[in-house]
Design an enzyme around this catalytic site. Structure first.
Site, PDB file in Angstrom:
ATOM      1  N   ARG A 133      50.817  15.346  21.456  1.00  0.00           N
ATOM      2  CA  ARG A 133      51.647  15.932  20.389  1.00  0.00           C
ATOM      3  C   ARG A 133      51.182  17.329  20.010  1.00  0.00           C
ATOM      4  NH1 ARG A 133      51.156  10.699  19.453  1.00  0.00           N
ATOM      5  NH2 ARG A 133      49.409  10.990  18.033  1.00  0.00           N
ATOM      6  N   GLU A 138      37.059   4.246  18.494  1.00  0.00           N
ATOM      7  CA  GLU A 138      36.650   3.050  17.746  1.00  0.00           C
ATOM      8  C   GLU A 138      35.933   2.070  18.700  1.00  0.00           C
ATOM      9  OE1 GLU A 138      39.955   1.392  15.730  1.00  0.00           O
ATOM     10  OE2 GLU A 138      38.725  -0.108  14.688  1.00  0.00           O
TER      11      GLU A 138
HETATM   12  P1  AMP Z   1      40.526  11.646  15.704  1.00  0.00           P
HETATM   13  O1  AMP Z   1      39.826  11.983  16.985  1.00  0.00           O
HETATM   14  O2  AMP Z   1      40.067  10.360  15.106  1.00  0.00           O
HETATM   15  O3  AMP Z   1      40.501  12.790  14.706  1.00  0.00           O
HETATM   16  O4  AMP Z   1      42.033  11.359  16.057  1.00  0.00           O
HETATM   17  C1  AMP Z   1      42.912  12.384  16.276  1.00  0.00           C
HETATM   18  C2  AMP Z   1      43.896  12.080  17.374  1.00  0.00           C
HETATM   19  O5  AMP Z   1      44.470  10.794  17.234  1.00  0.00           O
HETATM   20  C3  AMP Z   1      45.027  13.082  17.299  1.00  0.00           C
HETATM   21  O6  AMP Z   1      45.322  13.523  18.604  1.00  0.00           O
HETATM   22  C4  AMP Z   1      46.162  12.327  16.666  1.00  0.00           C
HETATM   23  O7  AMP Z   1      47.372  12.638  17.314  1.00  0.00           O
HETATM   24  C5  AMP Z   1      45.823  10.855  16.826  1.00  0.00           C
HETATM   25  N1  AMP Z   1      45.924  10.111  15.548  1.00  0.00           N
HETATM   26  C6  AMP Z   1      44.889   9.597  14.840  1.00  0.00           C
HETATM   27  N2  AMP Z   1      45.315   8.927  13.767  1.00  0.00           N
HETATM   28  C7  AMP Z   1      46.668   9.032  13.775  1.00  0.00           C
HETATM   29  C8  AMP Z   1      47.716   8.550  12.900  1.00  0.00           C
HETATM   30  N3  AMP Z   1      47.458   7.825  11.791  1.00  0.00           N
HETATM   31  N4  AMP Z   1      48.979   8.870  13.201  1.00  0.00           N
HETATM   32  C9  AMP Z   1      49.264   9.603  14.308  1.00  0.00           C
HETATM   33  N5  AMP Z   1      48.340  10.059  15.166  1.00  0.00           N
HETATM   34  C10 AMP Z   1      47.050   9.778  14.915  1.00  0.00           C
END
Ligand code: AMP
Length: 180
Positions: free
Chosen positions: A68, A105
């Site tokens: 995205r 996770e």
């Molecule tokens: P993080 O590495 O945990 O910061 O996760 C970020 C990535 O996961 C990004 O590329 C987001 O598109 C996706 N992501 C994480 N949480 C969500 C959510 N609640 N809704 C949509 N995309 C998410």
């Protein structure tokens, strides 16, 4: 845009983004940006908004994180008259790549970027839709720095503040339009 206009715009965007509970698994509220992408006026304003925030920062490359992030990074790059760089999941890029792994996770994931995508000293803007734990964006920043580039900014449409993603990006200029 003034602070007040920016807040009004952020509130409008918040109403357009759709919450999808329990996707992709139970307990996650997925932030679905497709209604925003499909709204021509809101999408155009969003792109201008992010570009305006970082205009004047000397950015020459905009990095979009699969998948995205691509959709937001591409028009922002055009608006900033900067180049676009796709940061992809492992094994998708055709040429020589640098890679960084980060914790999920359960287990880990790997992101890659072409080794010539960022030149030493280049100023880079990292773009994605959601900042959650910060693992993804942190890995991308480390790739930029591995190639000698400078992370001039991190632009996120949505920041899930309760997950403290900013901690993994300490020292970077992070701008998010919407915070939860
Ligand atoms: P993080 O590495 O945990 O910061 O996760 C970020 C990535 O996961 C990004 O590329 C987001 O598109 C996706 N992501 C994480 N949480 C969500 C959510 N609640 N809704 C949509 N995309 C998410």
């Amino acid at each position: 845009m003034t602070q007040a206009a920016s807040e009004t715009f952020a509130s409008r965007v918040k109403t357009i983004i759709r919450d999808v509970p329990d996707f992709p698994k139970k307990g996650i509220v997925f932030k679905d940006i497709t209604p925003l992408l499909a709204d021509p006026a809101a999408f155009a304003e969003l792109v201008r908004h992010f570009a305006d925030h970082f205009r004047g920062a000397g950015i020459t490359k905009v990095l979009g994180i699969e998948a995205r992030g691509f959709l937001l990074a591409a028009p922002i790059a055009v608006e900033l008259q900067a180049g676009l760089v796709p940061v992809r999941k492992k094994g998708k890029l055709p040429y020589k790549a640098v890679r960084a792994s980060y914790a999920l996770e359960y287990g880990e994931d790997t992101l890659e970027m072409h080794e010539d995508a960022v030149k030493p000293g280049e100023k880079v803007l990292v773009v994605d839709d959601v900042l959650a734990t910060g693992g993804t964006a942190g890995a991308v920043c480390s790739l930029v720095e591995k190639l000698g580039g400078k992370v001039a900014g991190v632009a996120m449409l949505i920041e899930l503040g309760f997950l403290n993603g900013r901690q993994k990006l300490a020292g970077r200029d992070i701008y998010s339009l919407i915070k939860y």
